[in-house]
Enzyme design. Structure first.
Site, mmCIF file in Angstrom:
data_model
loop_
_atom_site.group_PDB
_atom_site.id
_atom_site.type_symbol
_atom_site.label_atom_id
_atom_site.label_comp_id
_atom_site.label_asym_id
_atom_site.label_seq_id
_atom_site.Cartn_x
_atom_site.Cartn_y
_atom_site.Cartn_z
ATOM 1 C CD GLU A 235 40.041 43.120 88.366
ATOM 2 O OE1 GLU A 235 39.590 42.597 87.353
ATOM 3 O OE2 GLU A 235 40.693 42.492 89.217
ATOM 4 C CB THR B 124 40.599 49.266 89.663
ATOM 5 O OG1 THR B 124 40.723 47.866 89.922
ATOM 6 C CG2 THR B 124 40.109 49.426 88.231
ATOM 7 C CE LYS C 57 36.045 51.765 88.291
ATOM 8 N NZ LYS C 57 35.979 52.917 89.199
ATOM 9 C CE1 TYR D 129 34.905 48.298 88.508
ATOM 10 C CE2 TYR D 129 36.949 47.054 88.342
ATOM 11 C CZ TYR D 129 36.190 48.043 88.942
ATOM 12 O OH TYR D 129 36.720 48.782 89.983
HETATM 13 P P1 NDP Z 1 30.974 49.881 96.294
HETATM 14 O O1 NDP Z 1 30.413 48.910 95.329
HETATM 15 O O2 NDP Z 1 30.929 49.567 97.752
HETATM 16 O O3 NDP Z 1 30.272 51.305 96.076
HETATM 17 C C1 NDP Z 1 29.947 51.787 94.799
HETATM 18 C C2 NDP Z 1 29.173 53.074 94.943
HETATM 19 O O4 NDP Z 1 28.810 53.559 93.648
HETATM 20 C C3 NDP Z 1 27.841 52.928 95.725
HETATM 21 O O5 NDP Z 1 27.641 54.093 96.478
HETATM 22 C C4 NDP Z 1 26.823 52.827 94.614
HETATM 23 O O6 NDP Z 1 25.521 53.230 94.998
HETATM 24 C C5 NDP Z 1 27.418 53.845 93.637
HETATM 25 N N1 NDP Z 1 26.903 53.735 92.272
HETATM 26 C C6 NDP Z 1 26.798 52.632 91.498
HETATM 27 N N2 NDP Z 1 26.273 52.932 90.303
HETATM 28 C C7 NDP Z 1 26.023 54.258 90.315
HETATM 29 C C8 NDP Z 1 25.460 55.176 89.391
HETATM 30 N N3 NDP Z 1 25.025 54.781 88.195
HETATM 31 N N4 NDP Z 1 25.366 56.486 89.736
HETATM 32 C C9 NDP Z 1 25.766 56.906 90.953
HETATM 33 N N5 NDP Z 1 26.275 56.079 91.895
HETATM 34 C C10 NDP Z 1 26.415 54.778 91.565
HETATM 35 O O7 NDP Z 1 32.486 50.136 95.828
HETATM 36 P P2 NDP Z 1 33.779 50.511 96.720
HETATM 37 O O8 NDP Z 1 33.415 51.510 97.731
HETATM 38 O O9 NDP Z 1 34.450 49.249 97.116
HETATM 39 O O10 NDP Z 1 34.731 51.155 95.612
HETATM 40 C C11 NDP Z 1 34.698 52.559 95.342
HETATM 41 C C12 NDP Z 1 35.310 52.816 93.977
HETATM 42 O O11 NDP Z 1 36.653 52.361 93.923
HETATM 43 C C13 NDP Z 1 34.598 52.119 92.816
HETATM 44 O O12 NDP Z 1 34.679 52.983 91.699
HETATM 45 C C14 NDP Z 1 35.434 50.873 92.571
HETATM 46 O O13 NDP Z 1 35.291 50.455 91.236
HETATM 47 C C15 NDP Z 1 36.818 51.404 92.870
HETATM 48 N N6 NDP Z 1 37.794 50.464 93.376
HETATM 49 C C16 NDP Z 1 37.496 49.692 94.461
HETATM 50 C C17 NDP Z 1 38.446 48.863 94.996
HETATM 51 C C18 NDP Z 1 38.159 47.997 96.177
HETATM 52 O O14 NDP Z 1 38.924 47.042 96.403
HETATM 53 N N7 NDP Z 1 37.144 48.294 96.970
HETATM 54 C C19 NDP Z 1 39.818 48.791 94.409
HETATM 55 C C20 NDP Z 1 40.024 49.684 93.301
HETATM 56 C C21 NDP Z 1 39.032 50.490 92.811
HETATM 57 P P3 NDP Z 1 24.484 52.198 95.706
HETATM 58 O O15 NDP Z 1 24.895 52.127 97.156
HETATM 59 O O16 NDP Z 1 23.188 52.831 95.477
HETATM 60 O O17 NDP Z 1 24.663 50.876 95.015
HETATM 61 P P1 GDR Z 2 37.778 41.634 92.401
HETATM 62 O O1 GDR Z 2 37.101 41.223 93.791
HETATM 63 O O2 GDR Z 2 37.190 40.935 91.254
HETATM 64 O O3 GDR Z 2 39.267 41.492 92.595
HETATM 65 O O4 GDR Z 2 37.364 43.175 92.297
HETATM 66 P P2 GDR Z 2 36.245 39.963 94.227
HETATM 67 O O5 GDR Z 2 36.307 39.929 95.703
HETATM 68 O O6 GDR Z 2 34.913 39.945 93.576
HETATM 69 O O7 GDR Z 2 37.083 38.725 93.612
HETATM 70 C C1 GDR Z 2 38.421 38.454 93.994
HETATM 71 C C2 GDR Z 2 38.856 37.111 93.399
HETATM 72 O O8 GDR Z 2 38.155 36.060 94.060
HETATM 73 C C3 GDR Z 2 37.673 35.139 93.086
HETATM 74 N N1 GDR Z 2 36.511 34.428 93.621
HETATM 75 C C4 GDR Z 2 35.305 34.955 93.903
HETATM 76 N N2 GDR Z 2 34.851 36.220 93.829
HETATM 77 C C5 GDR Z 2 33.577 36.459 94.231
HETATM 78 N N3 GDR Z 2 33.121 37.717 94.204
HETATM 79 N N4 GDR Z 2 32.742 35.470 94.656
HETATM 80 C C6 GDR Z 2 33.162 34.152 94.744
HETATM 81 O O9 GDR Z 2 32.409 33.282 95.131
HETATM 82 C C7 GDR Z 2 34.509 33.898 94.352
HETATM 83 N N5 GDR Z 2 35.255 32.777 94.328
HETATM 84 C C8 GDR Z 2 36.456 33.106 93.879
HETATM 85 C C9 GDR Z 2 37.344 36.032 91.883
HETATM 86 O O10 GDR Z 2 37.247 35.219 90.702
HETATM 87 C C10 GDR Z 2 38.530 36.970 91.904
HETATM 88 O O11 GDR Z 2 39.635 36.361 91.272
HETATM 89 C C11 GDR Z 2 37.427 44.033 93.426
HETATM 90 C C12 GDR Z 2 36.343 45.112 93.238
HETATM 91 O O12 GDR Z 2 36.261 45.868 94.428
HETATM 92 C C13 GDR Z 2 36.682 46.031 92.077
HETATM 93 O O13 GDR Z 2 35.755 47.114 92.052
HETATM 94 C C14 GDR Z 2 38.101 46.578 92.281
HETATM 95 O O14 GDR Z 2 38.461 47.399 91.211
HETATM 96 C C15 GDR Z 2 39.087 45.435 92.422
HETATM 97 O O15 GDR Z 2 38.691 44.638 93.536
HETATM 98 C C16 GDR Z 2 40.494 45.925 92.686
#
Ligand code: NDP
Ligand code: GDR
Length: 373
Positions: free
Chosen positions: A137, A135, A163, A159
């Protein structure tokens, strides 16, 4: 005849797991997914792919499991013998990771080790390729922009730190045991099925509710945070492409453009014909309606629709992310199909439909029954 490939996706019930399943099924893969046992159904995003166990020629299978359970992971990998593992499972909410730091380390950090170690223990080093969901992050505290594969890491949350371990243990297993293991360093990617507590989805849901009269105000945290937002559909394609390349490497995937949370809110309102201006500073900043050009919505000039709530601020913040994905673009030929405007449009269209449904149900008296009355 060539045998279909088999993939195992952890985190199959999440946003990326759902898009990746669709993608791999279209490519002819047999797709296996790890899902957690929960007291309520957690398969909304993949219900359309479900196949009844009695059907013949199934190519989509779900297995109970958890990344904290080593024996479960090892047994499943042994049974499935996957050609490719996509490790997407994680406690993925940065804000929540400050509340659940030990659990986040266990799942997001050690969970990755459990998968790598299972593949090694089972002697599948030559057969099974691994994708690790790394990520942006990892970059955390801004040291340079744009961020690429050489930019130093400085994570700013439990987090991000978990990671970081996952990133390096993936590199280490690749170097020590010759595993085909890649890190995809993906910047934020969103979609209409993004989790409701991530900021983009929180915004598109709230704006839809506000214009339909179901909610008055969007309460938000740091408006200055800036993110490189792409569409999840474009990003899952890259996960697959990385594993088809002849060498296991690490890849940055990003649009190259960064937008503040404040601007994202304005874009979401603009999508429904409403212009918002921001006034005030810090925790007193407010988003106010300047113009409502959509006759369907009755929002008067001067109405406050956005307010800052400091409870959504994080103890340490990542201020600015903007990715340089020229390596993936030049070598893998990646070209994203969506830009931010397309993304906001699609998210707003879908959330408006969802909220309209909610409004009709409420109006018709079909609200969910209160079982405790
Ligand atoms: P989501 O939060 O939508 O999905 C996370 C998934 O992980 C869900 O299926 C959840 O299950 C499962 N999970 C959580 N805890 C466990 C556990 N203990 N054992 C098994 N499964 C578990 O995330 P995204 O699809 O957005 O992201 C996918 C991956 O990519 C994550 O690893 C995230 O950190 C990473 N990532 C995401 C980015 C983004 O912008 N979306 C950017 C960069 C990295 P359940 O549905 O039951 O909660
Ligand atoms: P992020 O996503 O932390 O980048 O992680 P998120 O959408 O939670 O936050 C993005 C930015 O917005 C600011 N923010 C808020 N965020 C949330 N959730 N709720 C609020 O009300 C709010 N107001 C402002 C946050 O402070 C932050 O700066 C996501 C996840 O998908 C991770 O798993 C992944 O690795 C990274 O993106 C890339």
């Amino acid at each position: 005849m060539k045998k279909n490939k088999t993939a195992l996706i952890t985190g199959i019930t999440g946003q990326d797991g759902a898009y990746l399943s669709e993608f791999l099924l279209h490519k002819g893969y047999n797709v296996h997914g790890l899902k957690r046992r929960t007291s309520l159904f957690n398969t909304d995003r993949i219900d359309h792919l479900y196949q009844d166990p009695h059907e013949e020629n199934r190519n989509f299978f779900l297995h109970y499991g958890d990344l904290t359970d080593s024996s479960n992971i090892t047994r499943l990998i042994q049974e499935i013998q996957p050609d490719e593992i996509y490790n997407l499972a994680a406690m993925s909410h940065v804000g929540v990771s400050f509340e659940m730091s030990e659990y986040t380390a266990n799942v997001d950090g050690l969970g990755t080790l459990r998968i790598l170690e299972s593949v090694r223990l089972l002697g599948l080093e030559k057969k099974t390729k691994i994708y690790q969901a790394s990520t942006s992050e990892l970059y955390g505290k801004v040291q340079e922009v744009p961020q690429n594969e050489q930019t130093p890491f400085y994570p700013r949350s439990p987090y991000g730190v978990a990671k970081l371990y996952a990133y390096w243990i993936t590199v280490n297993y690749r170097e020590a045991y010759n595993l085909f293991a890649c890190n995809g360093i993906l910047f934020n990617h969103e979609s209409p099925i993004r989790g409701e507590t991530f900021v983009t989805r929180k915004i598109t849901r709230a704006v839809s509710k506000i214009v339909l009269g179901l909610q008055d105000t969007l309460y938000i945290g740091n408006l200055d945070a800036s993110r490189d937002w792409g569409h999840a559909k474009d990003y899952v394609r890259m996960m697959w492409m990385m594993l088809q390349y002849d060498k296991a490497e690490d890849w940055v995937i990003a649009t190259g453009k960064s937008t503040t949370v404040r601007k994202f809110i304005q874009l979401a309102f603009k999508e429904v014909g409403i212009t918002i201006v921001f006034e005030g500073k810090g925790k007193n900043e407010k988003g106010i309606v300047l113009k409502c050009e959509n006759p369907l919505y009755k929002l008067s000039k001067g109405k406050v629709v956005v307010e800052v709530d400091i409870n959504y601020f994080r103890p340490t913040e990542v201020d600015l992310l903007v990715g340089d994905s020229s390596k993936a673009r030049n070598i893998l030929g990646w070209v994203p199909e969506y830009d931010l405007k397309d993304l906001v449009k699609e998210m707003m269209e879908c959330d408006l439909v969802l909220m309209q449904k909610e409004k009709y149900l409420k109006k018709g008296g079909f609200e969910t029954k209160n079982y405790f009355e």
